[in-house]
Write a protein that holds these residues in place. Structure first.
Motif, PDB file in Angstrom:
ATOM      1  N   THR B 290      14.966  14.979  -9.496  1.00 36.46           N
ATOM      2  CA  THR B 290      16.054  14.263  -8.921  1.00 36.46           C
ATOM      3  C   THR B 290      15.016  13.301  -8.057  1.00 36.46           C
ATOM      4  O   THR B 290      15.604  11.943  -8.157  1.00 36.46           O
ATOM      5  CB  THR B 290      16.636  15.011  -7.738  1.00 36.46           C
ATOM      6  N   ALA B 291      13.960  13.519  -7.569  1.00 37.76           N
ATOM      7  CA  ALA B 291      13.250  12.618  -6.970  1.00 37.76           C
ATOM      8  C   ALA B 291      11.997  13.149  -6.768  1.00 37.76           C
ATOM      9  O   ALA B 291      11.481  14.240  -7.076  1.00 37.76           O
ATOM     10  CB  ALA B 291      13.838  12.332  -5.370  1.00 37.76           C
ATOM     11  N   TYR B 292      10.877  11.940  -6.452  1.00 37.90           N
ATOM     12  CA  TYR B 292       9.585  12.336  -6.235  1.00 37.90           C
ATOM     13  C   TYR B 292       9.265  11.912  -4.625  1.00 37.90           C
ATOM     14  O   TYR B 292       9.533  10.778  -4.226  1.00 37.90           O
ATOM     15  CB  TYR B 292       8.476  11.556  -6.853  1.00 37.90           C
ATOM     16  N   LEU B 293       8.662  12.677  -3.850  1.00 42.87           N
ATOM     17  CA  LEU B 293       8.275  12.504  -2.509  1.00 42.87           C
ATOM     18  C   LEU B 293       6.811  12.118  -2.461  1.00 42.87           C
ATOM     19  O   LEU B 293       6.041  12.872  -2.722  1.00 42.87           O
ATOM     20  CB  LEU B 293       8.584  13.782  -1.393  1.00 42.87           C
ATOM     21  N   ILE B 294       6.689  10.771  -2.150  1.00 43.55           N
ATOM     22  CA  ILE B 294       5.480  10.179  -2.431  1.00 43.55           C
ATOM     23  C   ILE B 294       4.654  10.152  -1.072  1.00 43.55           C
ATOM     24  O   ILE B 294       5.052   9.609  -0.093  1.00 43.55           O
ATOM     25  CB  ILE B 294       5.462   8.646  -2.999  1.00 43.55           C
ATOM     26  N   GLN B 295       3.133  10.592  -0.958  1.00 43.54           N
ATOM     27  CA  GLN B 295       2.436  10.274   0.082  1.00 43.54           C
ATOM     28  C   GLN B 295       1.169   9.413  -0.369  1.00 43.54           C
ATOM     29  O   GLN B 295       0.697   9.564  -1.529  1.00 43.54           O
ATOM     30  CB  GLN B 295       1.533  11.596   0.567  1.00 43.54           C
ATOM     31  N   TYR B 296       1.033   8.242   0.361  1.00 39.92           N
ATOM     32  CA  TYR B 296       0.048   7.331  -0.172  1.00 39.92           C
ATOM     33  C   TYR B 296      -1.348   7.924  -0.016  1.00 39.92           C
ATOM     34  O   TYR B 296      -1.491   8.405   1.189  1.00 39.92           O
ATOM     35  CB  TYR B 296       0.236   5.840   0.447  1.00 39.92           C
ATOM     36  N   ALA B 297      -2.242   7.363  -0.796  1.00 44.22           N
ATOM     37  CA  ALA B 297      -3.654   7.458  -0.512  1.00 44.22           C
ATOM     38  C   ALA B 297      -4.198   6.637   0.315  1.00 44.22           C
ATOM     39  O   ALA B 297      -5.167   6.917   0.982  1.00 44.22           O
ATOM     40  CB  ALA B 297      -4.198   7.456  -2.079  1.00 44.22           C
ATOM     41  N   THR B 298      -3.415   5.417   0.368  1.00 45.99           N
ATOM     42  CA  THR B 298      -4.025   4.284   1.351  1.00 45.99           C
ATOM     43  C   THR B 298      -2.924   3.500   1.817  1.00 45.99           C
ATOM     44  O   THR B 298      -1.975   3.410   1.102  1.00 45.99           O
ATOM     45  CB  THR B 298      -4.990   3.497   0.686  1.00 45.99           C
ATOM     46  N   PRO B 299      -3.053   3.134   3.060  1.00 45.80           N
ATOM     47  CA  PRO B 299      -1.686   2.146   3.423  1.00 45.80           C
ATOM     48  C   PRO B 299      -1.563   1.077   3.050  1.00 45.80           C
ATOM     49  O   PRO B 299      -0.377   0.497   2.713  1.00 45.80           O
ATOM     50  CB  PRO B 299      -2.308   2.142   4.970  1.00 45.80           C
ATOM     51  N   LEU B 300      -2.556   0.447   2.063  1.00 46.63           N
ATOM     52  CA  LEU B 300      -2.544  -0.505   1.427  1.00 46.63           C
ATOM     53  C   LEU B 300      -1.248  -0.529   0.298  1.00 46.63           C
ATOM     54  O   LEU B 300      -0.634  -1.447  -0.181  1.00 46.63           O
ATOM     55  CB  LEU B 300      -3.640  -1.111   0.937  1.00 46.63           C
ATOM     56  N   ALA B 301      -1.344   0.650  -0.149  1.00 44.02           N
ATOM     57  CA  ALA B 301      -0.176   1.012  -1.200  1.00 44.02           C
ATOM     58  C   ALA B 301       1.075   0.508  -0.827  1.00 44.02           C
ATOM     59  O   ALA B 301       2.068   0.360  -1.743  1.00 44.02           O
ATOM     60  CB  ALA B 301      -0.288   2.587  -1.650  1.00 44.02           C
ATOM     61  N   ALA B 302       1.523   0.543   0.398  1.00 44.78           N
ATOM     62  CA  ALA B 302       2.833   0.250   0.696  1.00 44.78           C
ATOM     63  C   ALA B 302       3.162  -1.301   0.571  1.00 44.78           C
ATOM     64  O   ALA B 302       4.357  -1.604   0.167  1.00 44.78           O
ATOM     65  CB  ALA B 302       2.871   0.235   2.447  1.00 44.78           C
ATOM     66  N   VAL B 303       2.099  -1.880   0.274  1.00 43.07           N
ATOM     67  CA  VAL B 303       2.398  -3.581  -0.361  1.00 43.07           C
ATOM     68  C   VAL B 303       2.904  -3.675  -1.545  1.00 43.07           C
ATOM     69  O   VAL B 303       3.741  -4.262  -2.094  1.00 43.07           O
ATOM     70  CB  VAL B 303       1.185  -4.288  -0.087  1.00 43.07           C
ATOM     71  N   SER B 304       2.043  -3.011  -2.439  1.00 48.47           N
ATOM     72  CA  SER B 304       2.351  -3.066  -4.153  1.00 48.47           C
ATOM     73  C   SER B 304       3.203  -2.046  -4.792  1.00 48.47           C
ATOM     74  O   SER B 304       3.743  -2.286  -5.722  1.00 48.47           O
ATOM     75  CB  SER B 304       1.181  -3.532  -4.625  1.00 48.47           C
ATOM     76  N   PHE B 305       2.591  -0.863  -4.107  1.00 49.64           N
ATOM     77  CA  PHE B 305       3.480   0.343  -4.866  1.00 49.64           C
ATOM     78  C   PHE B 305       4.873   0.397  -5.093  1.00 49.64           C
ATOM     79  O   PHE B 305       5.437   0.602  -6.362  1.00 49.64           O
ATOM     80  CB  PHE B 305       2.805   1.687  -4.129  1.00 49.64           C
TER      81      PHE B 305
END
Lengths: 218, 466
Positions: B290-305
């Motif tokens: 149904t979904a994946y709950l994601i934790q970023y490895a780096t805050p920078l991921a919020a920009v491109s991921f």
């Protein structure tokens, strides 16, 4: 004899503080301790004004007024309030019992306002003496005129004043009740070592007083 | 102190004399305070709960559709999912070095209104979940209950239960031939996990015997991987003789028992019939989640991921923080309107106090003057008037706080019945002090002018004029 009231060449505004009121010259007056005094005069002669000046309820414009050793002219309003509460008991023409409070609460309030220790025993004693002991927990509206008047007298005496002032205490009463009321005042004054000054136009009570001051045309 | 006590006795006597007016003023103020407190309590708890539920989750990947719906269904467990995605499609995305942790979720069934969530054990790490009794699941059809779910259902370790198809209580048919066994109960975490029944992903797949969990069972029609409304009835392992028809756009037939007849919709990638028939779909990538709950490895991921995810035709990325903010922005309009209404009520109460005191002053001018004749200082007269306002304010606040908490508790109980959000009135938040302070200040301000008038008018000379 100690002089309780001394008034000389006093002028004040008739009836109150409004500057539009005319100025009135009051008669000189000396009342010594235990010398019960009657201020007798027709309506408008200034007897209530005189009584108010003694009580410090009206500002004196000129002359000397000393009550229980205090100079009422130079005294501050706060000093006059304090003196009135502790040394003077007043029974006004309109009784002015606080309608929101029982008679007992009215009496307690009078004690509290001058900062004296609340004396429940004395209140009971006064109520007994004035035959209102069963009315203590009633409200003023639940009392007859006579009962309310006795309650007002009790309030005037509750702080054991040196001076008891009464304004027209008998004017609305029939002869029988008039005699009873004035006897009650005199008895209570004697009982509590207070000196009584009554202002009235009712000459039915003249015979009860040795010291009578006539005002106006009377 | 003596003066204050005397003034209080006068104020109390005056308020007692006007019982009806006093009661109405208190009630009006209480209603205003109560409304604001109830709103603030509910909002604060909802915000707090959402914050805790979404803590540690940077992004949610799911089927395309409403991003808010995706967040509500996958993070807060209060809405129906947007659909499913293929694990295979998601695999390259979640294996990105920008991803620290990806927790798969499979939704679709429930028990007595509590959602059965297929997840990896990482789900517990998101909420620092601890086992209070028993153990975690080790194989399919072993279930671990959240603290609230265990308490409400009465299930303990060793108990068996049968899940119901669909997410609403009493909504669908039961998976009677696939009972779960409770192997553990979690300690209360104060998060959404308390209200869930957790199990292995494989449990959900096995029960539905498809590559797709039935998350979309009660979902409205959504694009991409969603099933149609008919899938609400999507039953597997039904008893022999059952017959149901489903829309299909993919290869049909999975492992139903002989005699069953149904046509299945598979918008997911088709799987070999043989594997389906024996309920073995093979690689997990061919399964749906149904979904994946994601934790970023780096805050920078919020920009491109998120862009990377959204570039996929089948998936969308939704940020819990953004969607929560958007939700509160939407809800905020109504809340602001209600708060405004409550403030108007409070101001009306203040006006009521003001008018009441002013009217009373007119009636009691002689009384106040008499107080001075009896030796009261002007301070006692002023205090007695202000204390009337203060007493009304205090009584109004007590009533309001009581009503506000009772209302919040009642609303919380109502929500509790649907196991949606754990809120209630048995909490105290800092904002309440401000509301209480505001109400008291209002009552005092309302009594300021009457007090000043009392000070001005209550002169002994007033009686001399009579």
């Amino acid at each position: 004899m100690n002089t309780l009231v001394f008034m000389q060449d006093v002028t004040c505004r008739y009836g109150g503080k409004a500057s539009a009121q005319p100025t009135i010259a009051l008669p000189n007056l000396t009342v010594t301790q235990g010398n019960h005094t009657l201020l007798l005069g027709p309506s408008g002669s200034g007897k209530t004004t005189l009584l108010n000046c003694i009580a410090g309820l009206q500002v004196v414009l000129s002359g000397r007024t000393e009550v229980a050793g205090a100079d009422m002219v130079s005294a501050t309003a706060g000093d006059r309030d304090q003196l009135r509460g502790s040394k003077i008991g007043m029974v006004m023409q309109r009784l002015h019992l606080i309608s929101a409070m029982t008679i007992r609460a009215n009496l307690l309030l009078a004690q509290r306002l001058v900062g004296t220790k609340v004396d429940h025993t004395f209140i009971e004693y006064l109520a007994q003496a004035l035959d209102i002991v069963d009315k203590l927990d009633r409200y003023p509206r639940q009392l007859s005129q006579g009962e309310a008047q006795r309650a007002a007298i009790a309030r005037a005496l509750v702080n054991k004043p040196a001076l008891l002032l009464a304004d027209e205490p008998t004017s609305a009463l029939d002869d029988k009740n008039c005699a009873a009321a004035i006897k009650l005042l005199l008895d209570q004054a004697a009982l509590h070592s207070a000196t009584l000054i009554v202002a009235t136009h009712d000459d039915r009570i003249k015979s009860h007083f040795a010291n009578i001051v006539l005002l106006g045309a009377a | 102190m003596n003066q204050l006590a005397t003034a209080f006795s006068i104020a109390a006597a005056y308020l007692r004399e006007k019982k009806l007016a006093t009661a109405l003023n208190v009630l009006l103020l209480g209603l205003g305070v109560g409304t604001i407190i109830a709103l603030v309590l509910l909002l604060a708890q909802a915000e707090d709960r959402m914050e805790r539920d979404s803590a540690g989750i940077d992004l949610v990947i799911g089927a395309k559709g409403s991003p808010m719906q995706l967040i509500l269904s996958s993070v807060f467990q209060v809405d129906i999912p947007t659909g499913n995605i293929l694990a295979a499609d998601a695999a390259p995305i979640i294996s990105s070095p920008m991803v620290k942790r990806a927790v798969p979720l499979a939704l679709g069934d429930s028990y007595k209104g509590f959602r059965i969530v297929g997840a990896s054990k990482d789900y517990l790490h998101l909420y620092q979940g601890k086992v209070a009794g028993g153990r975690l699941w080790e194989k399919p059809l072993e279930a671990v209950l959240g603290a609230d779910a265990a308490r409400a259902t009465g299930l303990g370790v060793g108990a068996e239960f049968v899940g119901t198809h669909g997410l609403a209580e009493g909504g669908g048919s039961e998976h009677g031939d696939h009972p779960y066994i409770v192997v553990g109960v979690l300690a209360s975490s104060g998060t959404v996990m308390d209200r869930l029944i957790l199990t292995d992903l494989a449990s959900v797949w096995e029960l539905h015997d498809h590559t797709a969990p039935p998350a979309m069972a009660s979902a409205p029609s959504t694009p991409a991987k969603q099933n149609t409304a008919k899938d609400v009835k999507h039953q597997h392992g039904d008893k022999p003789g059952n017959k149901h028809d489903h829309a299909h756009d993919a290869k049909p037939q999975h492992g139903d028992k002989p005699g069953n007849k149904h046509d299945h919709a598979h918008d997911a990638k088709p799987t070999p019939a043989g594997k389906v028939d024996d309920h073995e779909h093979g690689e997990d990538e061919k399964r749906e989640v149904t979904a994946y709950l994601i934790q970023y490895a780096t805050p920078l991921a919020a920009v491109s991921f998120p862009r990377t995810v959204n570039a996929s035709s089948a998936m969308q990325a939704a940020s819990p923080a953004l969607e929560s903010a958007r939700l509160f922005q939407l809800v905020g309009v109504g809340v602001t309107a209600l708060k405004g209404f409550a403030v108007v009520m409070m101001v009306c109460a203040g006006l009521g106090i003001f008018i009441g005191l002013m009217n009373a002053l007119d009636e009691r001018r002689a009384d106040l003057a008499l107080l001075r004749v009896l030796g009261a200082s002007p301070m006692v007269v002023v205090l007695s008037t202000m204390l009337q306002g203060a007493i009304l304010g205090i009584l109004g606040v007590i009533l309001g706080v009581t009503m506000g908490h009772a209302a919040a508790e009642w609303i919380g109980q109502t929500f509790a019945a649907s196991q949606r959000v754990a809120i209630g009135g048995r909490v105290w938040i800092t904002q309440e002090w401000w509301i209480i302070g505001g109400a008291l200040v209002l009552a005092l301000v309302a009594s300021l002018m009457p007090a000043w008038r009392a000070y001005r008018d209550a002169t002994p000379e007033l009686l001399a004029e009579k």
